[in-house]
Design an enzyme around this catalytic site. Structure first.
Site, PDB file in Angstrom:
ATOM      1  CG  HIS B 217      24.950  69.636 -59.551  1.00 46.71           C
ATOM      2  ND1 HIS B 217      23.999  69.125 -60.376  1.00 46.71           N
ATOM      3  CD2 HIS B 217      25.877  68.651 -59.408  1.00 46.71           C
ATOM      4  CE1 HIS B 217      24.307  67.886 -60.712  1.00 46.71           C
ATOM      5  NE2 HIS B 217      25.448  67.575 -60.126  1.00 46.71           N
ATOM      6  CB  SER B 221      32.291  69.739 -63.432  1.00 51.16           C
ATOM      7  OG  SER B 221      31.293  69.060 -62.731  1.00 51.16           O
ATOM      8  CE  LYS B 245      34.671  59.635 -70.729  1.00 49.95           C
ATOM      9  NZ  LYS B 245      35.339  60.730 -71.427  1.00 49.95           N
ATOM     10  CG  ASP B 246      29.766  59.359 -64.687  1.00 50.78           C
ATOM     11  OD1 ASP B 246      30.948  59.537 -65.048  1.00 50.78           O
ATOM     12  OD2 ASP B 246      29.094  60.224 -64.111  1.00 50.78           O
ATOM     13  CD  GLU B 289      42.680  47.374 -43.155  1.00 50.32           C
ATOM     14  OE1 GLU B 289      43.564  46.497 -43.102  1.00 50.32           O
ATOM     15  OE2 GLU B 289      41.595  47.213 -43.727  1.00 50.32           O
TER      16      GLU B 289
END
Lengths: 246, 426
Positions: B217, B221, B245-246, B289
């Site tokens: 922040h 971005s 959108k997220d 895994e």
């Protein structure tokens, strides 16, 4: 970007399909099990018959320590029947107020009785081999249901070249081929094997049906929610919504 | 102080009262409502938010599981099975937590890939990236310690194999392993400390997530063009644009997550995970895994001790080389901001680099394949080639290509790139 996304899909498929398979033994054949399909449920009749086979044959040597008699209600036994089944077995409980251990009939809340006092006595009765606990057997074997079915029906005399031994039996599906368990089922072999495999599948995954039912609801909810969110997203991003957002 | 005056007072008097004393609502408004972000994010930019939600899901389910878990070698396997069968919705918590780990890695790997593809780690976002690599390391340790807890054959033997790696450290190796185990084998003290670490680390991870978000922040971005926003035309406020959108992206991800969790919850586990740990019986195959397979392949890729010529004195044993390469494969990520010498951020405008990156992804997949096979023959060779490519990309391609590559024309601004794309569509 499209290329990369298709690649990621490939990546996922590759990893999902990679599974380590132990060598030597013959891979199990594919069978159709009603409960294995996407929305499949357990065949209750078969599972109940499988319990019969288990209690008459398997349970003489194998433990099933994570299952309680009360769980039998889930496959259609009535509460009274469950009580009667449990009461056939006796449990060592205690100590009582006199400091003594005592025997009492099993209750529905008790787990399935072990046929042996402990691991040593189980081995002593089985020529040194330990019959595995059956609570998770379908999950704990490569091939799951198919493997167990093939194993139960795959006992043969040893082929030439393999020396017959006392108390060791031959089964091509067992890793290494030589198994300490004698052929457990013979009467109506195919049917009994199918039934007991379905019983074992239920025992390993008793919440499968509830899980699938909940899964349908969860995914439907998420789909609707995603649809609504998509509409909102489109509105917010359309030119009409532009004035409001800034 | 003119900044704080500009922020509109809250209509709700309770919120206003709280905010005057603790400006938490002002902070949220500043960072998640008015916060200006590039307008051209694609769906790859959803994974930060997805990871945050997954972290919350994992912590919540994990706390419920921990309430029913017993960290003792004699009871751990049984307690996990009991909570699955006899605790209300225990099966659900376990299925979500177990598959959540896999989906956490899927999201993390996509998030990392996105950073690499669009050069998000470059100046001025080095610290965001470095914090992110720390988060990856913590995620790995957390999932590894968590995998130990059911005390199955794979838990026990996986723990044995990985902790034994420290014995490759010269001179103090064996003492180090004894110290890690809290004894002379993987046993109750090991299980206890792994349980403590598995419970503790996610909360430390949360603290690092806060730093990670604080840093992003601060710098703002990156975006698919890799060009910094230059004017108000290039950005939009975070809310409602990206909250919408997220949310949509998150729901799509959750649909896949739910599909696996409810309809194939055991697809990603091995049969050996359903047998209790027996220290006297080694399973035929010890596979980690799926998300550790590429690293496992790097670990096993080294087979030759490096000796002082014409003597038998081992300088660098094969095992130690493997361990160093394994550590190096993650540590090298910390240096990406300086290994990548190209002035262009986004791979969109780097035609050659794009293909090199593609090859790197191929090498990771090949490593994953190799890690799942037994260490011999062709898969082993693939693992070695993959290991070479993995490091070759970071240590040779990145520094050199940046100097020689002829990049495509970079758009002047984000809005120019967006307009051009819209124009092409119409």
């Amino acid at each position: 970007m499209r290329k990369i996304i298709s690649f990621l899909v490939l990546f996922a498929i590759l990893f999902l399909s990679v599974s380590a398979v132990a060598g030597e033994s013959v891979p199990p054949l594919q069978h159709n099990w009603s409960h294995k399909s996407l929305f499949g449920t357990y065949d209750r009749e078969a599972v109940r018959r499988g319990y019969q086979v288990y209690s008459e044959v398997c349970s003489l040597c194998h433990t099933m320590k994570f299952v309680s008699y009360r769980n039998l209600a889930d496959i259609g036994f009535l509460p009274k029947e469950v009580k009667n089944i449990a009461a056939q077995y006796s449990v060592t409980d205690g100590p009582n107020d006199d400091g003594e251990m005592f025997e009492r009939p099993a209750l529905p809340s008790d787990t399935f009785m072990s046929p042996f006092k402990n691991e040593k006595s189980a081995r002593a009765a089985n020529n040194g081999a330990l019959p595995p606990d059956m609570s998770l057997l379908v999950f704990a074997r490569e091939g799951g249901e198919d493997y167990i079915y093939d194993l139960l029906t795959g006992f043969t005399p040893p082929p030439t070249g393999i020396q017959a031994q006392t108390d060791i039996y031959y089964n091509k599906y067992f890793p290494g081929g030589q198994i300490a368990m004698p052929q457990p089922l013979s009467d109506n072999l195919d049917q009994s094997a199918q039934d007991v495999v379905q019983f074992l599948a239920w025992v390993s995954d008793p919440y499968m049906e509830q899980r699938k039912r909940m899964g349908v609801k969860v995914i439907l909810f998420l789909l609707v929610f995603a649809g609504v969110t998509f509409k909102i997203k489109q509105r917010v991003w359309s030119k009409a919504g532009k004035g409001k957002t800034n | 102080m003119s900044d704080s005056e500009k922020i509109k007072k809250f209509d709700n008097s309770v919120i206003q009262w709280i905010d005057k004393r603790l400006p938490i609502f002002s902070l949220l408004k500043k960072e998640y409502v008015r916060f200006q972000v590039p307008r051209n994010f694609n769906y790859l930019w959803n994974f930060g938010a997805i990871l945050l939600v997954l972290l919350v899901i994992m912590i919540v389910t994990g706390i419920f599981l921990a309430m029913n878990y017993t960290p003792h070698t004699a009871l751990a396997f049984d307690s996990v099975e009991r909570m699955t069968r006899d605790v209300n919705y225990g099966w659900l918590m376990r299925a979500v937590h177990m598959n959540g780990a896999s989906f956490f890695f899927i999201a993390a790997y996509i998030h990392i890939f996105r950073c690499i593809y669009y050069g998000s780690y470059k100046n001025p976002r080095e610290i965001v990236w470095i914090l992110g690599v720390f988060l990856l390391m913590m995620l790995m340790v957390t999932s590894f310690t968590g995998y130990c807890l059911p005390w199955s054959q794979l838990s026990g033997w996986g723990t044995t194999v990985i902790t034994s790696l420290f014995s490759a450290v010269p001179l103090v190796g064996d003492s180090l392993v004894t110290w890690l185990w809290g004894g002379f084998s993987v046993d109750n003290p090991t299980l206890n400390r792994f349980f403590v670490l598995h419970f503790l680390l996610p909360f430390i991870l949360c603290a690092f997530v806060l730093l990670h978000i604080w840093a992003i922040h601060t710098t703002g971005s990156n975006n698919p063009t890799g060009v910094e926003p230059k004017s108000g035309k290039d950005t939009v406020p975070f809310h409602p644009r990206y909250t919408a959108k997220d949310s949509f992206g998150l729901l799509l991800f959750l649909i896949v997550f739910a599909a696996v969790t409810f309809f194939a919850p055991f697809a990603l586990t091995e049969p050996e995970h359903f047998r209790p740990f027996d220290p006297l019986q080694t399973p035929e195959h010890i596979v980690p895994e799926w998300y550790f397979l590429p690293f496992y392949a790097i670990l096993r890729a080294f087979t030759m001790d490096i000796c002082i010529p014409f003597t038998q004195i081992v300088l660098l044993s094969a095992k130690l080389q493997g361990v160093l390469a394994l550590l190096g494969s993650v540590v090298v990520l910390l240096f990406l901001p300086w290994l990548d010498t190209s002035p262009v951020r986004s791979a969109r405008y780097r035609p050659v680099y794009k293909w090199c990156l593609f090859l790197w992804v191929v090498s990771v997949v090949v490593l994953g394949y190799s890690g799942a096979q037994s260490a011999e023959g062709l898969p082993m060779l693939f693992g070695q080639i993959g290991t070479f490519f993995y490091f070759f990309h970071f240590l040779a391609v990145m520094p050199l290509l940046g100097k020689f590559e002829k990049t495509l024309l970079i758009p002047d601004s984000i809005s120019e790139a967006v307009d051009k794309k819209m124009g092409m569509k119409n």
